[in-house]
Design a protein around this motif. Sequence first.
Motif, mmCIF file in Angstrom:
data_model
loop_
_atom_site.group_PDB
_atom_site.id
_atom_site.type_symbol
_atom_site.label_atom_id
_atom_site.label_comp_id
_atom_site.label_asym_id
_atom_site.label_seq_id
_atom_site.Cartn_x
_atom_site.Cartn_y
_atom_site.Cartn_z
ATOM 1 N N ILE A 297 -1.132 3.860 -4.199
ATOM 2 C CA ILE A 297 0.058 3.662 -3.372
ATOM 3 C C ILE A 297 0.352 4.958 -2.619
ATOM 4 O O ILE A 297 0.439 6.033 -3.214
ATOM 5 C CB ILE A 297 1.286 3.268 -4.236
ATOM 6 N N ASN A 298 0.500 4.855 -1.306
ATOM 7 C CA ASN A 298 0.882 5.999 -0.470
ATOM 8 C C ASN A 298 2.374 6.278 -0.617
ATOM 9 O O ASN A 298 3.165 5.349 -0.815
ATOM 10 C CB ASN A 298 0.599 5.698 1.012
ATOM 11 N N VAL A 299 2.758 7.524 -0.478
ATOM 12 C CA VAL A 299 4.164 7.922 -0.475
ATOM 13 C C VAL A 299 4.472 8.464 0.916
ATOM 14 O O VAL A 299 3.922 9.482 1.328
ATOM 15 C CB VAL A 299 4.455 8.986 -1.559
ATOM 16 N N LEU A 300 5.329 7.747 1.641
ATOM 17 C CA LEU A 300 5.663 8.099 3.023
ATOM 18 C C LEU A 300 7.091 8.613 3.113
ATOM 19 O O LEU A 300 7.971 8.116 2.408
ATOM 20 C CB LEU A 300 5.535 6.860 3.919
ATOM 21 N N ILE A 301 7.321 9.588 3.979
ATOM 22 C CA ILE A 301 8.669 10.099 4.226
ATOM 23 C C ILE A 301 9.159 9.530 5.546
ATOM 24 O O ILE A 301 8.460 9.604 6.552
ATOM 25 C CB ILE A 301 8.689 11.640 4.311
ATOM 26 N N PHE B 148 1.661 10.403 -9.694
ATOM 27 C CA PHE B 148 1.966 9.127 -10.345
ATOM 28 C C PHE B 148 1.409 7.947 -9.548
ATOM 29 O O PHE B 148 0.941 6.962 -10.122
ATOM 30 C CB PHE B 148 3.488 8.973 -10.512
ATOM 31 N N SER B 149 1.454 8.038 -8.219
ATOM 32 C CA SER B 149 1.065 6.904 -7.372
ATOM 33 C C SER B 149 -0.446 6.789 -7.167
ATOM 34 O O SER B 149 -0.942 5.710 -6.845
ATOM 35 C CB SER B 149 1.753 6.983 -6.005
ATOM 36 N N ALA B 150 -1.179 7.877 -7.362
ATOM 37 C CA ALA B 150 -2.626 7.868 -7.097
ATOM 38 C C ALA B 150 -3.372 6.790 -7.888
ATOM 39 O O ALA B 150 -4.170 6.050 -7.307
ATOM 40 C CB ALA B 150 -3.224 9.244 -7.351
ATOM 41 N N PRO B 151 -3.152 6.643 -9.201
ATOM 42 C CA PRO B 151 -3.873 5.592 -9.936
ATOM 43 C C PRO B 151 -3.546 4.180 -9.442
ATOM 44 O O PRO B 151 -4.352 3.272 -9.583
ATOM 45 C CB PRO B 151 -3.413 5.783 -11.386
ATOM 46 N N GLU B 152 -2.359 4.006 -8.876
ATOM 47 C CA GLU B 152 -1.945 2.704 -8.345
ATOM 48 C C GLU B 152 -2.416 2.520 -6.900
ATOM 49 O O GLU B 152 -2.239 1.458 -6.311
ATOM 50 C CB GLU B 152 -0.414 2.554 -8.404
ATOM 51 N N ASN C 50 0.812 -1.213 0.000
ATOM 52 C CA ASN C 50 0.000 0.000 0.000
ATOM 53 C C ASN C 50 0.848 1.267 0.000
ATOM 54 O O ASN C 50 0.312 2.362 -0.078
ATOM 55 C CB ASN C 50 -0.967 0.018 1.190
ATOM 56 N N SER C 51 2.191 1.141 0.077
ATOM 57 C CA SER C 51 3.034 2.328 0.230
ATOM 58 C C SER C 51 4.450 2.106 -0.278
ATOM 59 O O SER C 51 4.916 0.973 -0.376
ATOM 60 C CB SER C 51 3.139 2.727 1.714
#
Length: 196
Positions: A180-184, A174-178, A145-146
């Motif tokens: 997928i969360n982007v975490l720092i 880019f990740s929204a359609p997949e 999920n990330s």
Amino acid sequence: MNKREFLLASSKLMLLGGASLVMPGSMSFARTKSSDLFFEISLAQWSLHRSLQKGDLNNLDFAQTAQEQFGISAVEYVNQFFMDKAQDATYLAEMKDRSDDNGVKNLLIMVDDEGDLGLLAEKKRRQSVENHYKWIEASHSLGCNSIRINAFGDGSKEEVKQAMIESLGMLTDFSAPENINVLIENHGNYSSDAAW
């Protein structure tokens, strides 16, 4: 509750549930059902980085090891252990099959060594962002999920912050359609300052 109190209370809950703590040098873990625990935990691949780096543990066997040796049914991968496989559909399918076969959920991929996302030079920063795209796609293939990224760059706090905002905008578009969360990860440089 401080960190030390939390860990002590958590370990007591685990002990009451039938599990025991893993001690340094030990590879045994008394198994318990995750439904018996107060909360579920995941195993980050970095926890076994020495075994992976030495070749004592194969990346493809990580999910099985998490389940069989530690009783953990969720994992977090580190791209360093399959750096050349991000776009290898056959390899990723094998990783996914092995985790599924062992009842292990793939949660995320920690992404390193793909370029700094907070660079001030726009062309280099854009290349760094694009280097991360394949890991978003790999995360999706694995059922994660990330992805976890690093917030590194050159320049002042404010300059790197602005560059990171722009990079994160491109990554999340880019990740929204997949889905997928982007975490720092807050480790090092300006990212260690949560307010930043």
